[in-house]
Design an enzyme around this catalytic site. Sequence first.
Site, short mmCIF file in Angstrom:
data_model
loop_
_atom_site.label_atom_id
_atom_site.label_comp_id
_atom_site.label_asym_id
_atom_site.label_seq_id
_atom_site.Cartn_x
_atom_site.Cartn_y
_atom_site.Cartn_z
N SER A 7 0.72 -1.12 -0.01
CA SER A 7 0.05 0.17 0.02
C SER A 7 0.87 1.19 -0.18
O SER A 7 1.62 1.39 1.11
CB SER A 7 -0.83 -0.09 1.10
OG SER A 7 -1.36 1.40 1.58
N HIS A 32 -1.38 -1.46 -4.17
CA HIS A 32 -2.52 -0.89 -3.61
C HIS A 32 -2.59 0.60 -3.42
O HIS A 32 -1.80 1.13 -2.63
CB HIS A 32 -2.61 -1.64 -2.15
CG HIS A 32 -4.07 -1.46 -1.46
ND1 HIS A 32 -5.21 -1.97 -1.71
CD2 HIS A 32 -4.32 -0.47 -0.34
CE1 HIS A 32 -6.01 -1.69 -0.86
NE2 HIS A 32 -5.75 -0.68 -0.13
N ASP A 34 -4.64 3.99 -1.67
CA ASP A 34 -5.92 4.21 -0.91
C ASP A 34 -6.24 5.76 -1.01
O ASP A 34 -5.37 6.44 -0.84
CB ASP A 34 -5.33 4.11 0.59
CG ASP A 34 -5.13 2.56 1.09
OD1 ASP A 34 -5.99 1.83 0.88
OD2 ASP A 34 -3.93 2.31 1.45
N MET A 36 -8.93 8.54 0.01
CA MET A 36 -9.73 8.92 1.24
C MET A 36 -10.11 10.41 0.92
O MET A 36 -9.23 11.10 0.46
CB MET A 36 -8.64 8.97 2.51
CG MET A 36 -8.10 7.45 2.56
SD MET A 36 -7.18 7.48 4.29
CE MET A 36 -6.37 5.90 4.20
N HIS A 65 -8.67 1.46 -3.72
CA HIS A 65 -9.49 1.13 -2.50
C HIS A 65 -9.87 2.71 -2.44
O HIS A 65 -9.32 3.38 -1.98
CB HIS A 65 -8.64 0.78 -1.53
CG HIS A 65 -9.27 0.56 -0.30
ND1 HIS A 65 -8.87 0.20 0.97
CD2 HIS A 65 -10.76 0.40 0.14
CE1 HIS A 65 -9.65 -0.04 1.81
NE2 HIS A 65 -10.88 0.27 1.38
N MET A 67 -11.99 4.99 -0.34
CA MET A 67 -12.65 5.06 0.93
C MET A 67 -13.24 6.44 0.97
O MET A 67 -12.63 7.53 1.58
CB MET A 67 -11.57 4.98 1.78
CG MET A 67 -11.34 3.59 2.30
SD MET A 67 -9.69 3.42 3.19
CE MET A 67 -8.56 3.64 1.82
N MET A 136 -11.65 -5.23 5.85
CA MET A 136 -10.78 -4.53 6.42
C MET A 136 -10.36 -5.25 7.85
O MET A 136 -11.21 -5.51 8.58
CB MET A 136 -11.47 -3.12 6.99
CG MET A 136 -11.69 -2.14 5.64
SD MET A 136 -10.40 -1.80 4.63
CE MET A 136 -9.14 -0.95 5.92
N ASP A 174 -6.83 -6.22 4.51
CA ASP A 174 -6.05 -4.93 4.40
C ASP A 174 -6.12 -4.10 5.79
O ASP A 174 -7.26 -3.90 6.45
CB ASP A 174 -7.02 -4.09 3.72
CG ASP A 174 -6.20 -2.48 3.27
OD1 ASP A 174 -5.29 -2.11 3.82
OD2 ASP A 174 -6.98 -1.69 2.54
C1 DX5 Z 1 -6.15 1.75 5.64
C2 DX5 Z 1 -5.87 1.48 4.31
C3 DX5 Z 1 -4.63 0.33 4.17
C4 DX5 Z 1 -3.54 0.84 4.81
C5 DX5 Z 1 -2.90 -0.42 5.28
O1 DX5 Z 1 -7.33 2.74 5.71
O2 DX5 Z 1 -7.17 1.07 3.67
O3 DX5 Z 1 -4.63 -0.12 2.69
O4 DX5 Z 1 -2.87 1.37 3.77
O5 DX5 Z 1 -1.75 -0.06 5.81
P1 DX5 Z 1 -0.85 -0.76 6.90
O6 DX5 Z 1 -0.43 -2.15 6.11
O7 DX5 Z 1 0.27 0.19 7.27
O8 DX5 Z 1 -1.74 -1.06 8.14
ZN ZN Z 2 -6.51 0.03 1.50
#
Ligand code: DX5
Ligand code: ZN
Length: 219
Positions: A7, A32, A34, A36, A65, A67, A136, A174
Amino acid sequence: MKRIAPSILSADFSKLGEEVREVEACGADLIHCDVMDGHFVPNITIGPMVIKALSKVTKLPLDVHLMIEKPERYIKEFIEAGSNMLTIHVEATTHLQRHIQHIKERGVKAGVSLNPSTPLEALNYILGEADFVLIMTVNPGFGGQKFLRSMLPKIKQLRKMINEKGLSAEIEVDGGIGVENIKDASQAGADIFVAGNAIFGSGDYRKTIKEMRKKIEDS
Ligand code: DX5
Ligand code: ZN
């Protein structure tokens, strides 16, 4: 085949392209990303422009992903930017089935994600259409959080549901995944392992990815 997805949330954003090339060279299977929005989760990260830029620096599939609230507003843009896998949260949208169909029609793998407290029943009428389910294993929003072991029975139960129905959906996990717990997640039935801090926070990406892969192979 089980896959490891670093990620980029924990990468050095001042040299993001180099970081992605580096994990690709060190054995990653997916990248990956993320996204947000400061509403669905408290944090704000990246948008389609960054996905587009990354699609030019790697041959690996981009696992995006979302969010974000009402992800349907941006599905088209993220697909045009070069997403190969696109995940939306059941908690973030009203017409989930419509949007999953839309993603698949555009030739992109569609993922459905559940927050830790969302029960598997939310998947009852969508599991057959999802290419994968993202469980999650932390509350979304930040990297570097502690893996919630209480999610292991949830992963197991989902694996059972998928197998009993004869479906092909993969399970992605994740949050808080690292060398110390990846085997547990794999044994519970996960196929794709996201890891941010465990990889980008380690001094040696190649060594960490190799150790993680070894744990999966042994599981
Ligand atoms: C959290 C994200 C993850 C995050 C995971 O909200 O969706 O993808 O980057 O990071 P680690 O592996 O550090 O928990
Ligand atoms: Zn993620």
